[in-house]
Design a protein around this motif. Structure first.
Motif, PDB file in Angstrom:
ATOM      1  N   ASN A   1       0.812  -1.217   0.000  1.00 22.41           N
ATOM      2  CA  ASN A   1       0.000   0.000   0.000  1.00 22.41           C
ATOM      3  C   ASN A   1       0.847   1.269   0.000  1.00 22.41           C
ATOM      4  N   GLY A   2       2.105   1.158  -0.365  1.00 17.39           N
ATOM      5  CA  GLY A   2       3.014   2.298  -0.313  1.00 17.39           C
ATOM      6  C   GLY A   2       2.505   3.505  -1.086  1.00 17.39           C
ATOM      7  N   THR A   3       2.726   4.678  -0.506  1.00 13.39           N
ATOM      8  CA  THR A   3       2.292   5.948  -1.097  1.00 13.39           C
ATOM      9  C   THR A   3       3.513   6.786  -1.446  1.00 13.39           C
ATOM     10  N   PRO A   4       3.562   7.369  -2.618  1.00 13.79           N
ATOM     11  CA  PRO A   4       4.728   8.190  -2.998  1.00 13.79           C
ATOM     12  C   PRO A   4       4.901   9.398  -2.082  1.00 13.79           C
ATOM     13  N   PHE A   5       6.151   9.755  -1.830  1.00 16.73           N
ATOM     14  CA  PHE A   5       6.476  10.955  -1.066  1.00 16.73           C
ATOM     15  C   PHE A   5       6.519  12.191  -1.968  1.00 16.73           C
ATOM     16  N   ASN A   6       6.690  11.936  -3.270  1.00 18.04           N
ATOM     17  CA  ASN A   6       6.915  13.019  -4.228  1.00 18.04           C
ATOM     18  C   ASN A   6       8.168  13.815  -3.895  1.00 18.04           C
ATOM     19  N   GLN A   7       9.126  13.124  -3.305  1.00 18.57           N
ATOM     20  CA  GLN A   7      10.470  13.641  -3.047  1.00 18.57           C
ATOM     21  C   GLN A   7      11.449  12.549  -3.434  1.00 18.57           C
ATOM     22  N   VAL A   8      12.582  12.935  -4.015  1.00 14.03           N
ATOM     23  CA  VAL A   8      13.548  11.945  -4.485  1.00 14.03           C
ATOM     24  C   VAL A   8      14.840  12.073  -3.704  1.00 14.03           C
ATOM     25  N   ASP A   9      15.586  10.957  -3.653  1.00 13.80           N
ATOM     26  CA  ASP A   9      16.876  10.995  -2.991  1.00 13.80           C
ATOM     27  C   ASP A   9      17.886  11.693  -3.893  1.00 13.80           C
ATOM     28  N   PRO A  10      18.939  12.296  -3.343  1.00 11.99           N
ATOM     29  CA  PRO A  10      19.865  13.091  -4.154  1.00 11.99           C
ATOM     30  C   PRO A  10      20.879  12.264  -4.939  1.00 11.99           C
ATOM     31  N   GLU A  11      20.934  10.958  -4.736  1.00 10.73           N
ATOM     32  CA  GLU A  11      21.948  10.147  -5.402  1.00 10.73           C
ATOM     33  C   GLU A  11      21.375   9.362  -6.577  1.00 10.73           C
ATOM     34  N   PHE A  12      20.345   8.602  -6.362  1.00  8.50           N
ATOM     35  CA  PHE A  12      19.774   7.763  -7.414  1.00  8.50           C
ATOM     36  C   PHE A  12      18.526   8.370  -8.050  1.00  8.50           C
ATOM     37  N   GLY A  13      17.926   9.358  -7.396  1.00  7.74           N
ATOM     38  CA  GLY A  13      16.718   9.960  -7.922  1.00  7.74           C
ATOM     39  C   GLY A  13      15.475   9.130  -7.709  1.00  7.74           C
ATOM     40  N   ASN A  14      15.521   8.177  -6.782  1.00  3.78           N
ATOM     41  CA  ASN A  14      14.340   7.367  -6.470  1.00  3.78           C
ATOM     42  C   ASN A  14      13.428   8.126  -5.512  1.00  3.78           C
ATOM     43  N   ASP A  15      12.133   7.913  -5.650  1.00  2.00           N
ATOM     44  CA  ASP A  15      11.203   8.477  -4.686  1.00  2.00           C
ATOM     45  C   ASP A  15      11.492   7.880  -3.302  1.00  2.00           C
ATOM     46  N   ILE A  16      11.312   8.706  -2.275  1.00  2.00           N
ATOM     47  CA  ILE A  16      11.623   8.256  -0.917  1.00  2.00           C
ATOM     48  C   ILE A  16      10.800   7.026  -0.549  1.00  2.00           C
ATOM     49  N   SER A  17       9.651   6.857  -1.170  1.00  2.00           N
ATOM     50  CA  SER A  17       8.824   5.688  -0.868  1.00  2.00           C
ATOM     51  C   SER A  17       9.536   4.384  -1.208  1.00  2.00           C
ATOM     52  N   PHE A  18      10.477   4.424  -2.146  1.00  2.00           N
ATOM     53  CA  PHE A  18      11.238   3.210  -2.460  1.00  2.00           C
ATOM     54  C   PHE A  18      12.011   2.742  -1.233  1.00  2.00           C
ATOM     55  N   TYR A  19      12.602   3.674  -0.505  1.00  2.00           N
ATOM     56  CA  TYR A  19      13.389   3.325   0.684  1.00  2.00           C
ATOM     57  C   TYR A  19      12.493   3.050   1.885  1.00  2.00           C
ATOM     58  N   ALA A  20      11.324   3.679   1.918  1.00  2.00           N
ATOM     59  CA  ALA A  20      10.426   3.504   3.058  1.00  2.00           C
ATOM     60  C   ALA A  20       9.608   2.226   2.967  1.00  2.00           C
ATOM     61  N   PHE A  21       9.173   1.855   1.746  1.00  2.00           N
ATOM     62  CA  PHE A  21       8.227   0.763   1.604  1.00  2.00           C
ATOM     63  C   PHE A  21       8.740  -0.406   0.752  1.00  2.00           C
ATOM     64  N   THR A  22       9.450  -0.110  -0.335  1.00  2.00           N
ATOM     65  CA  THR A  22       9.835  -1.162  -1.274  1.00  2.00           C
ATOM     66  C   THR A  22      11.118  -1.868  -0.858  1.00  2.00           C
ATOM     67  N   LEU A  23      12.150  -1.103  -0.564  1.00  2.00           N
ATOM     68  CA  LEU A  23      13.442  -1.701  -0.238  1.00  2.00           C
ATOM     69  C   LEU A  23      13.375  -2.617   0.985  1.00  2.00           C
ATOM     70  N   PRO A  24      12.692  -2.254   2.064  1.00  2.00           N
ATOM     71  CA  PRO A  24      12.588  -3.191   3.194  1.00  2.00           C
ATOM     72  C   PRO A  24      11.929  -4.514   2.808  1.00  2.00           C
TER      73      PRO A  24
END
Length: 971
Positions: free
Chosen positions: A141-164
């Motif tokens: 049910n992850g929701t986008p943050f509409n903010q990206v990390d400064p290195e890879f350009g991934n949405d923060i939701s990738f690190y919050a919901f997908t990567l774990p």
């Protein structure tokens, strides 16, 4: 997998006995769990959150099945392959070969071993897998943050919901392959695919293929792990000064992960090639290459780069990473520029009396009552009965009475389950009679009933206002009965048949029958039997008073109720009662957190929220590392019927949105919050503590300045706690105050804290967060010039105690069978400077019925100290005559008109005590005059007169009749 012909089999009787034994074990082990399950099912149904229970249950069941099938299926597959492709002829190494015996047993019981072992492994794996349901639901049910990390350009939701979730899945695949490899080794050895006879032994082609494929899969999974490791570098802790990918991580470790990824794929290919080749040299070479690459590329090269390139120029090399860390930390913890304002403030002033009088936002609202010190005072004067009680730490809230808003010390008069004594502890009394508390007790925080000496020692007490079943005070309550609270730990059985006499204790003259919506029905025999088993109490089953209308109330702590219906929330440590729309509601702040946010600081939640009052608040928060925090939910728990309501307070929080999609309909929108409820929201303490700890460093913008730490601050230790020094000193807690700020005409309700320079005690800044609805959440930091030496809390406390007049009078108070307790040291910005105010309480020593009374008020401003029973006089001593005119005095009412002090005899009721008190004051005056003149003989005479006056005062109090109960509404 069929057993060989002629193999012995179990008899029918033996099978029945084994099945019966298995069922008995399941009942013994799972019976209590089934009871717990049903009790929770009923409770969630009562609260209206059964969908939460169902969603969590279904998720866990699916994970149990998936985890069990993954590991159990892997074990079954490798065992079947080992058996299916076993050698036709297996030589026996002599008549005593132990493997031959085991092989015979296994083959003769193929179903038992071939099904039993995978099922057992699957059950264990399923039980372990179902614990990570939150990770799975956040991924789904992850929701986008509409903010990206400064290195890879991934949405923060990738690190919050997908990567774990990907890491969780990868870990389970690692476990499955590793377990499969071990089971394959054992199975092939048992079935003869692997023989250890001779010097080199022998491995069949089928066994070699199985092991090579499993080893290749393991290495291939390692390649995937290297790929994911690259993203996890964004919350690296390599540098002790900040979190996030460092120069070494970006320029050495990250390329190394890609190189190791390629080598792992090559190594996996070598293992797969071994399936078709008898020679194992190629896989061996690949493994050596992988190990050497891990050492040289993955460890040695980053260490060399760090030592010889980064370390000599760390301030320049790490500047981009520090800049990223500052931005990410501020974003993750709500410290961005739109929420935090840093303003310069001189901190020094030579204010005139007229300037102090004109400060009508701060001076009239200076708080004299410390909610952490007055529990015994509330208990002795407002307890009414032994089984009622108040929490160890009272709360601060604000109310508007007669058109004026001021802060109050508030508490619910709860049922204290631990305070029942004697026959009150009988099962019927404990669970059917004493079922609820009674009343809401409050006292204006900026005043007392009278100066201590002005009423024969009966001053320095709160001006109570009480609303209960017998009276309605200045803060009226429609339903004052309290069935849910922090002190009620036992279950209660309530309800009665229509027309039956009430049996629940309400007062000495009346009983009550609960008619609220709370509680689970005991109207059927099955429920009564279940709860009888659950609590181990047969009376629930056999008591004749329990009828079709009876209900059982349990899980009554407000914080626990919120945590149970919203397991994805971290509740604040300090629920507080508020009268909202005429009902007592417990307000609980709920936090959404994340463990990893790219480049953001990781904070140990439990340690960071620890302060000198944490022991008064009960349990501390779990000490888990978090790198994201939002007060996204405001929850309420009705004190009468236990209704739990969750409100989306920060509707823009992506984590909250994720959980609202997981549990639809459980969180109400912010638009449903009534104005009266919103008026009682406080900025939560635990969030404030985390933010102030971070602002001690993250107020710095410049990476070079951040690296040098020269501008960092510290949270001061609490100077009012004796012995609070050294490495283990507890932080000074933040304080709720109704006060003003520079350029602010009206007072506002704020949560405030002083901050001092790094490893020094001089003031560095003053931090405050607004709780007013219009400006809620706005953080203001008044930053003092770096070159000033404005005294901080510890230094001001030392100044107080070092003052000759203060120390001599405190010593006299201690000699007169009293103990001294210092209240909270408040820091207030006034007229360009910082005003410190500290109440001093005394308590009669060695008596259980004693309680703290406000004896003196300490004031400091610009190095000058004031000390008097009245705040106004203490302010006059510091600023000059007339400065304290606007401060509340014991005869003033402040905001609104509180009822007269009660619960103590009036001065006229005990004239002997009044005369003795006057003699004490006269002796004090004589002693001061003698000390100033240096006349030691006169000092001795004054001390003797003081001692005699104190003895007469104590005798007069002992001879006085017991204080009557506080009149209704008067507290």
């Amino acid at each position: 997998m069929r057993p060989p012909a002629g193999a012995p089999s179990l008899s029918r009787r033996t099978r029945i006995l084994l099945i019966a034994a298995a069922v008995l074990v399941v009942v013994l082990l799972g019976g209590s769990r089934l009871v717990d399950f049903y009790v929770d099912w009923l409770w969630f149904g009562e609260t209206g959150f059964r969908s939460v229970f169902g969603t969590v249950l279904v998720t866990r069941i699916i994970q149990f099945v998936v985890g069990g099938l993954l590991l159990g299926g892997t074990v079954w597959l490798v065992m079947w392959l080992a058996y299916r492709f076993r050698p036709v002829f297996v030589p026996v190494n002599g008549p005593e070969d132990p493997i031959a015996r085991y092989r015979t047993v296994v083959i003769s019981r193929l179903k038992v071993f071939g099904i039993g072992i995978p099922v057992l492994v699957g059950i264990v794996a399923g039980l372990a897998a179902q614990g990570d349901w939150q990770t799975v639901q956040m991924f789904l049910n992850g929701t986008p943050f509409n903010q990206v990390d400064p290195e890879f350009g991934n949405d923060i939701s990738f690190y919050a919901f997908t990567l774990p979730f990907l890491r969780l899945l990868l870990d389970w695949l690692f476990v499955a392959v590793a377990v499969g490899f071990v089971v394959s080794l054992v199975a092939n050895y048992v079935f003869g695919g692997i023989r250890l006879a001779g010097r080199s032994g022998q491995v069949s082609a089928a066994a070699r293929a199985q092991l090579a494929i499993l080893a290749g899969l393991f290495v291939l999974l390692k390649a995937v792990a290297y790929y994911l490791d690259r993203y996890e570098l964004l919350y690296s802790d390599r540098n002790q000064n900040f979190y996030g990918a460092t120069y070494t991580d970006l320029n050495a470790v990250m390329p190394a992960k890609l190189i190791l990824l390629v080598i792992s794929v090559i190594c996996a290919g070598a293992f797969f090639a071994a399936v078709f080749r008898r020679n194992l040299q190629l896989p061996g070479i690949a493994v050596v290459l992988l190990v050497l690459s891990s050492v040289l590329v993955g460890a040695a090269w980053p260490a060399v780069l760090q030592q010889f390139v980064v370390a000599p120029n760390a301030n320049e090399r790490e500047a981009p990473s520090i800049e990223r860390n500052i931005a990410a930390t501020r974003a993750a913890f709500g410290l961005t520029e739109d929420k935090v304002t840093i303003e310069p403030y001189s901190g020094t002033s030579s204010a005139s009396p007229s300037e102090i009088r004109n400060d009508t936002a701060t001076i009239p609202n200076i708080r004299l009552l410390d909610p952490g010190k007055l529990t015994k005072t509330f208990t002795q004067l407002q307890q009414r009965r032994n089984f009622y009680g108040f929490p160890d730490k009272l709360d601060i809230d604000r109310y508007t009475v007669n058109g004026q808003t001021q802060d109050y010390v508030v508490a619910a008069r709860e049922l204290d389950s631990t305070a029942l004594v004697g026959n009150q502890q009988d099962w019927i009394n404990r669970h059917l009679v004493y079922t609820h508390g009674n009343g809401f007790v409050a006292a204006p925080a900026n005043q007392v009933n009278a100066a201590l000496e002005d009423t024969g020692g009966q001053g320095g007490l709160p001006n109570f206002t009480v609303s209960d079943t017998s009276v309605q005070g200045a803060i009226p309550v429609q339903q004052p009965r309290i069935y849910y609270g922090e002190l009620i730990s036992d279950y209660s059985i309530v309800g009665a048949e229509e027309g039956a006499a009430p049996r629940e204790y309400d007062s000495d003259s009346q009983q009550w029958t609960y008619d609220g919506a709370g509680g689970v029905s005991l109207g059927n025999l099955f429920n009564r039997a279940v709860f009888s088993l659950y609590y181990g109490e047969r009376n629930i089953l056999f008591n004749s008073s329990i009828n079709d209308n009876s209900k059982i109330i349990y899980n009554r702590d407000p914080r626990d109720r919120v945590e149970k219906v919203a397991p994805w929330l971290t509740p604040d440590n300090d629920p507080y009662p508020a009268v909202v729309d005429g009902r007592i509601q417990w307000i609980v702040d709920g936090y959404t957190t994340l463990q990893h946010y790219p480049y953001a600081e990781q904070v140990p939640l439990g340690d960071t929220t620890q302060d000198s009052q944490i022991g008064l608040q009960g349990q501390r928060l779990p000490n888990e590392n978090i790198s994201y925090l939002r007060n996204s939910v405001k929850a309420t728990v009705d004190a009468y019927d236990g209704t739990v309501t969750l409100y989306a307070f920060d509707e823009n929080d992506p984590v909250l949105q994720t959980w609202m999609k997981t549990f639809p309909g459980t969180v109400k929108p912010a638009s449903d919050i009534s104005p009266d409820l919103r008026a009682h929201f406080r900025y939560p303490e635990d969030q404030f503590k985390v933010q102030r700890e971070l602002l001690t460093r993250y107020h710095v913008d410049n990476p070079g300045e951040f690296f040098s730490t020269v501008s960092f601050w510290d949270v001061p230790s609490d100077p009012t706690v004796q012995g609070n020094t050294g490495a283990s000193q507890d932080a000074q807690p933040p304080y709720y105050l109704l006060t003003g700020l520079p350029n602010q005409e009206e007072a506002s309700f704020q949560l405030t804290s002083a901050l001092v320079s790094l490893r020094r005690q001089f003031m560095a800044s003053y931090m405050t967060a607004s709780s007013d609805p219009d400006t809620y959440g706005k953080i203001t930091v008044l930053q003092l010039p770096a070159d000033t030496q404005t005294l901080g809390p510890q230094q001001v406390q030392a100044q107080f105690l070092g003052s000759p007049e203060v120390s001599s009078e405190l010593n006299l108070l201690r000699q007169n069978q009293t103990t001294i307790d210092y209240g909270n040291l408040l820091t207030l910005p006034v007229a360009g400077g910082l005003l410190y105010v500290e109440p001093v309480y005394i308590e009669r020593a060695g008596q259980d019925s004693s309680y703290p009374q406000l004896a003196r008020v300490l004031v400091s401003f610009g190095g000058r100290v004031g000390y008097d029973p009245q705040l106004s006089a203490a302010l006059d001593q510091v600023f000059g005559a007339g400065a304290g005119t606007t401060a509340t005095t014991p005869t003033q009412t402040g905001g609104g008109t509180p009822p007269p002090a009660a619960g103590n005899p009036s001065a006229a009721a005990n004239p002997a005590a009044v005369q003795a008190a006057n003699d004490i004051n006269q002796a004090f005056a004589q002693l001061k005059a003698a000390q100033q003149s240096g006349d030691f003989a006169a000092q001795g005479t004054a001390l003797a007169a003081l001692d005699q006056a104190v003895q007469r005062f104590q005798q007069a109090q002992s001879a006085a009749p017991a204080a009557p109960a506080a009149p209704a509404g008067g507290g």
